[in-house]
Design a protein around this motif. Structure first.
Motif, PDB file in Angstrom:
ATOM      1  N   GLY A  24     -82.060 -24.185   5.313  1.00  0.00           N
ATOM      2  CA  GLY A  24     -82.686 -22.976   4.786  1.00  0.00           C
ATOM      3  C   GLY A  24     -84.103 -22.792   5.268  1.00  0.00           C
ATOM      4  N   LYS A  25     -84.929 -22.263   4.391  1.00  0.00           N
ATOM      5  CA  LYS A  25     -86.309 -21.933   4.727  1.00  0.00           C
ATOM      6  C   LYS A  25     -87.131 -23.172   5.065  1.00  0.00           C
ATOM      7  CE  LYS A  25     -90.139 -19.222   2.952  1.00  0.00           C
ATOM      8  NZ  LYS A  25     -90.640 -18.427   1.827  1.00  0.00           N
ATOM      9  N   ALA A  26     -86.824 -24.293   4.435  1.00  0.00           N
ATOM     10  CA  ALA A  26     -87.564 -25.528   4.699  1.00  0.00           C
ATOM     11  C   ALA A  26     -87.242 -26.095   6.075  1.00  0.00           C
ATOM     12  CB  ALA A  26     -87.250 -26.570   3.627  1.00  0.00           C
ATOM     13  N   GLU A  27     -86.230 -25.534   6.725  1.00  0.00           N
ATOM     14  CA  GLU A  27     -85.777 -25.941   8.056  1.00  0.00           C
ATOM     15  C   GLU A  27     -85.323 -27.399   8.070  1.00  0.00           C
ATOM     16  OE1 GLU A  27     -88.789 -24.642  10.782  1.00  0.00           O
ATOM     17  OE2 GLU A  27     -88.388 -22.540  10.353  1.00  0.00           O
ATOM     18  N   VAL A  28     -85.519 -28.112   9.176  1.00  0.00           N
ATOM     19  CA  VAL A  28     -85.000 -29.474   9.314  1.00  0.00           C
ATOM     20  C   VAL A  28     -86.082 -30.472   8.912  1.00  0.00           C
ATOM     21  CG1 VAL A  28     -83.965 -31.138  10.877  1.00  0.00           C
ATOM     22  CG2 VAL A  28     -83.501 -28.711  11.178  1.00  0.00           C
ATOM     23  N   SER A  29     -85.834 -31.163   7.800  1.00  0.00           N
ATOM     24  CA  SER A  29     -86.784 -32.163   7.311  1.00  0.00           C
ATOM     25  C   SER A  29     -86.128 -33.540   7.369  1.00  0.00           C
ATOM     26  CB  SER A  29     -87.178 -31.836   5.869  1.00  0.00           C
ATOM     27  OG  SER A  29     -86.045 -31.905   5.029  1.00  0.00           O
ATOM     28  N   ASP A  30     -86.901 -34.573   7.030  1.00  0.00           N
ATOM     29  CA  ASP A  30     -86.357 -35.929   7.000  1.00  0.00           C
ATOM     30  C   ASP A  30     -85.242 -36.049   5.963  1.00  0.00           C
ATOM     31  OD1 ASP A  30     -88.046 -36.792   9.013  1.00  0.00           O
ATOM     32  OD2 ASP A  30     -89.606 -37.453   7.606  1.00  0.00           O
ATOM     33  N   ALA A  31     -85.418 -35.389   4.831  1.00  0.00           N
ATOM     34  CA  ALA A  31     -84.402 -35.432   3.775  1.00  0.00           C
ATOM     35  C   ALA A  31     -83.095 -34.789   4.261  1.00  0.00           C
ATOM     36  CB  ALA A  31     -84.907 -34.734   2.524  1.00  0.00           C
TER      37      ALA A  31
END
Length: 120
Positions: A24-31
């Motif tokens: 989503g909006k947070a895009e690709v994170s470590d989580a």
């Protein structure tokens, strides 16, 4: 690296799957990478849905997820990505690879057979 035949096989299986991971909006994170890696370990083949509010391009998201999870991209269709990674205990059996040398020899034999049939 997946062959074309293997990708077709995985696309056939993946057609009926529901998305397991959503970008989503947070895009690709470590989580998100951890979540995707855990899903791949459990299922081997997963669908990833990219929401419209994601600012990254779909091919960029696919590449980041594939590299981050050590997986292969089987398909990118619209805003859906199909990822594959063999589990430690594989559930899916992919079609075997054939070598180009064998294919080339078969083609030569077939063309020689055609020549013989035409001459008769």
């Amino acid at each position: 690296m997946l062959t074309g035949k293997q990708k077709r096989y995985l696309r056939g299986i993946g057609h009926g799957l529901n998305p397991v991971v959503t970008v989503g909006k947070a895009e690709v994170s470590d989580a998100l990478l951890r979540e995707t890696s855990e899903a791949l370990e459990a299922h081997e083949l997963i669908k990833v849905k990219i929401l419209e509010n994601c600012l990254l391009d779909r091919s960029d998201v696919a590449q980041i997820l594939a590299v981050g999870c050590e997986a292969e991209v089987a398909q990118i269709l619209g805003r859906t990505i199909l990822l594959y990674r063999a589990a430690s205990e594989p559930k899916l059996e992919l079609p075997k690879q054939t070598t180009d040398k064998v294919k080339g020899q078969k083609r030569i034999v077939k063309s020689e057979e055609r020549r013989v049939k035409v001459k008769e």
